[in-house]
Design an enzyme around this catalytic site. Structure first.
Site, mmCIF file in Angstrom:
data_model
loop_
_atom_site.group_PDB
_atom_site.id
_atom_site.type_symbol
_atom_site.label_atom_id
_atom_site.label_comp_id
_atom_site.label_asym_id
_atom_site.label_seq_id
_atom_site.Cartn_x
_atom_site.Cartn_y
_atom_site.Cartn_z
ATOM 1 N N GLU A 161 0.670 -0.990 0.290
ATOM 2 C CA GLU A 161 0.102 -0.077 -0.541
ATOM 3 C C GLU A 161 1.205 1.584 -0.127
ATOM 4 O OE1 GLU A 161 -1.470 1.376 3.506
ATOM 5 O OE2 GLU A 161 -1.305 0.319 4.388
ATOM 6 N N LYS A 221 -5.560 10.649 1.010
ATOM 7 C CA LYS A 221 -5.951 9.255 1.194
ATOM 8 C C LYS A 221 -6.839 8.573 1.065
ATOM 9 C CE LYS A 221 -6.441 7.332 6.147
ATOM 10 N NZ LYS A 221 -6.546 7.823 7.239
ATOM 11 N N VAL A 227 -5.412 0.349 3.133
ATOM 12 C CA VAL A 227 -5.603 -1.545 2.713
ATOM 13 C C VAL A 227 -7.169 -1.370 1.904
ATOM 14 C CG1 VAL A 227 -6.643 -3.263 4.094
ATOM 15 C CG2 VAL A 227 -4.422 -1.758 5.285
ATOM 16 N N ASP A 251 -16.595 5.371 14.635
ATOM 17 C CA ASP A 251 -15.508 5.202 13.672
ATOM 18 C C ASP A 251 -15.166 3.447 14.223
ATOM 19 O OD1 ASP A 251 -13.333 5.459 12.308
ATOM 20 O OD2 ASP A 251 -12.688 6.571 13.684
ATOM 21 N N SER A 303 -12.984 1.556 11.174
ATOM 22 C CA SER A 303 -12.443 1.609 9.462
ATOM 23 C C SER A 303 -12.771 0.619 8.573
ATOM 24 C CB SER A 303 -10.528 0.793 9.866
ATOM 25 O OG SER A 303 -9.907 1.315 8.510
ATOM 26 N N ALA A 304 -12.775 0.697 7.291
ATOM 27 C CA ALA A 304 -12.970 0.554 5.983
ATOM 28 C C ALA A 304 -12.229 -0.938 5.694
ATOM 29 C CB ALA A 304 -13.090 0.924 5.179
ATOM 30 N N ASP A 305 -11.259 -0.543 6.477
ATOM 31 C CA ASP A 305 -10.144 -1.963 6.094
ATOM 32 C C ASP A 305 -10.975 -2.896 6.141
ATOM 33 O OD1 ASP A 305 -8.890 0.190 6.213
ATOM 34 O OD2 ASP A 305 -6.985 -0.590 7.017
ATOM 35 N N LYS A 359 -3.383 -2.388 15.094
ATOM 36 C CA LYS A 359 -3.140 -1.611 16.667
ATOM 37 C C LYS A 359 -3.216 -0.825 16.937
ATOM 38 C CE LYS A 359 -2.977 1.663 12.048
ATOM 39 N NZ LYS A 359 -2.571 0.796 11.343
HETATM 40 N N1 PSU Z 1 -0.434 1.169 9.378
HETATM 41 C C1 PSU Z 1 0.788 1.021 8.639
HETATM 42 N N2 PSU Z 1 0.237 2.813 9.017
HETATM 43 C C2 PSU Z 1 -0.640 3.240 8.442
HETATM 44 C C3 PSU Z 1 -1.847 2.525 7.814
HETATM 45 C C4 PSU Z 1 -1.796 0.937 8.489
HETATM 46 O O1 PSU Z 1 1.730 0.722 9.866
HETATM 47 O O2 PSU Z 1 0.162 3.993 7.992
HETATM 48 C C5 PSU Z 1 -2.935 2.530 7.213
HETATM 49 C C6 PSU Z 1 -3.290 1.700 6.496
HETATM 50 O O3 PSU Z 1 -3.445 2.657 5.170
HETATM 51 C C7 PSU Z 1 -4.576 1.595 6.713
HETATM 52 C C8 PSU Z 1 -5.534 3.243 7.238
HETATM 53 O O4 PSU Z 1 -4.998 1.570 5.597
HETATM 54 O O5 PSU Z 1 -4.074 3.346 8.034
HETATM 55 C C9 PSU Z 1 -6.360 2.770 8.532
HETATM 56 O O6 PSU Z 1 -6.617 4.036 8.220
HETATM 57 P P1 PSU Z 1 -8.298 4.211 8.789
HETATM 58 O O7 PSU Z 1 -8.005 4.119 10.235
HETATM 59 O O8 PSU Z 1 -8.663 5.738 8.952
HETATM 60 O O9 PSU Z 1 -9.360 3.412 8.103
HETATM 61 MN MN MN Z 2 -11.874 5.650 10.688
#
Ligand code: PSU
Ligand code: MN
Length: 312
Positions: free
Chosen positions: A33, A95, A115, A147, A149-151, A168
């Site tokens: 990614e 992003k 992701v 909140d 994540s869409a992941d 994380k």
């Molecule tokens: N893992 C990392 N660093 C990052 C991410 C993941 O070690 O920056 C990013 C990935 O692109 C993941 C995104 O899809 O953070 C998730 O963002 P959000 O929580 O807004 O869905």
């Molecule tokens: Mn989010």
């Protein structure tokens, strides 16, 4: 960043010659990614890491395919210059998760893929394996912010196997695990019975299923693909012991970062980049060192899984 455009099945994207040839010749390919480059780490470490991760994959005999949207074209396989530009532009690049893809493509913008959008592009090109640092998840204040994540949902829609160091620890790992179970997503723990927590190996949350070899992982993914051809899978790979951050230390930093996020009224897609950046500041760079180590460790495993999928 003008690009050649290739058309396939009504979809418009660019695939580098190297990645295209590897796919045609059944050489293992690993997708990577680009949000982790632009929004996940500071310049210049982000570029150095992105290039080193590509090298690790090559040394294992696989071809890396870093993915981003450049001038509105989804690109599978970036040049060193393109990776450098994304890293330098950092948070000035959009992003892009699943939701943002149409907008960025139509407006011919540059976008770093998360992701979810990386998985969509990888699947479009026929790449099975994807390596990242940590996947997004359910946030700790979900009862207020909703909140999530869409992941997470992407894995029930897109047939790509993602290697990560877990969810994380700035997130709610237990709730993320429950969400994945509801969505019917298979989560494997490579050499672990617990959900890894990104900066540390343990979270106290049970993993869905433990595996101890890449061959097992390949067999499970293949079995699943036959019954659910559109479904993805998560392989969690704990950070190496020597690179872990002591639990107490990292937990203090996480609490502090979450507090700052709320105080600053950060919301939506800005939350995760804010937290990662704040973690680097609060840990005086330790979180970045751990993040780099775990991504490299994931690249190694991802390349081995991609090879095992072709062997078995
Ligand atoms: N893992 C990392 N660093 C990052 C991410 C993941 O070690 O920056 C990013 C990935 O692109 C993941 C995104 O899809 O953070 C998730 O963002 P959000 O929580 O807004 O869905
Ligand atoms: Mn989010």
């Amino acid at each position: 960043m003008a690009k050649k455009i290739k058309k396939k099945k009504n979809e418009t994207y660019f695939i580098s010659d190297e990645v295209k040839e590897a796919l045609e010749e059944s050489i293992p390919v690993v997708a990577l990614e680009s949000t982790i480059i632009s929004h996940g780490m500071p310049f210049p470490q982000n570029v150095e890491v992105a290039l080193e991760v590509e090298d690790i994959i090559r040394r294992e005999g696989a071809i890396p395919a870093t993915i981003a949207i450049l001038s509105g074209v989804p690109c599978i396989g970036l040049s060193k210059d393109e990776i450098n530009t994304l890293g330098k532009k950092g948070q000035d690049v959009v992003k892009v998760s699943r939701r943002d893809m149409g907008v960025v493509i139509a407006r011919k913008l540059d976008g770093a893929t998360t992701v979810s959008s990386t998985m969509i592009c990888a699947a479009m090109a026929g790449i099975d394996v994807f390596v990242t640092g940590g996947i997004g998840g359910v946030h700790t204040d979900v009862h207020l912010s909703h909140d999530i994540s869409a992941d997470l949902r992407e894995f029930s829609r897109t047939p790509v196997l993602a290697v990560s160091a877990g969810i994380k620890s700035i997130l709610d790992i237990a709730r993320s695990a429950e969400y994945l179970e509801t969505e019917g997503i298979c989560v494997l723990g490579y050499g672990t019975d617990e959900f890894p927590a990104f900066y540390t190996r343990e979270s106290g949350v049970n993993i869905h299923e433990r595996v101890d070899s890449v061959e097992e992982i390949a067999e499970i993914f293949k079995a699943q693909k036959i019954i659910f051809p559109d479904q993805g899978m998560i392989v969690t790979n704990p950070i190496p012991i020597k690179d872990q951050i002591p639990q107490d230390e990292i937990n203090d930093n996480i609490k502090h970062a979450l507090y700052d996020c709320q105080e600053n009224g950060i919301n939506g897609k800005a939350v995760t980049p804010f937290l990662l950046k704040r973690m680097v500041e609060l840990s005086e760079g330790k979180s970045l060192i751990a993040n780099i180590a775990l991504v490299k460790n994931n690249a190694l495993l991802g390349a081995q899984i991609a090879a095992a999928l072709l062997d078995s």
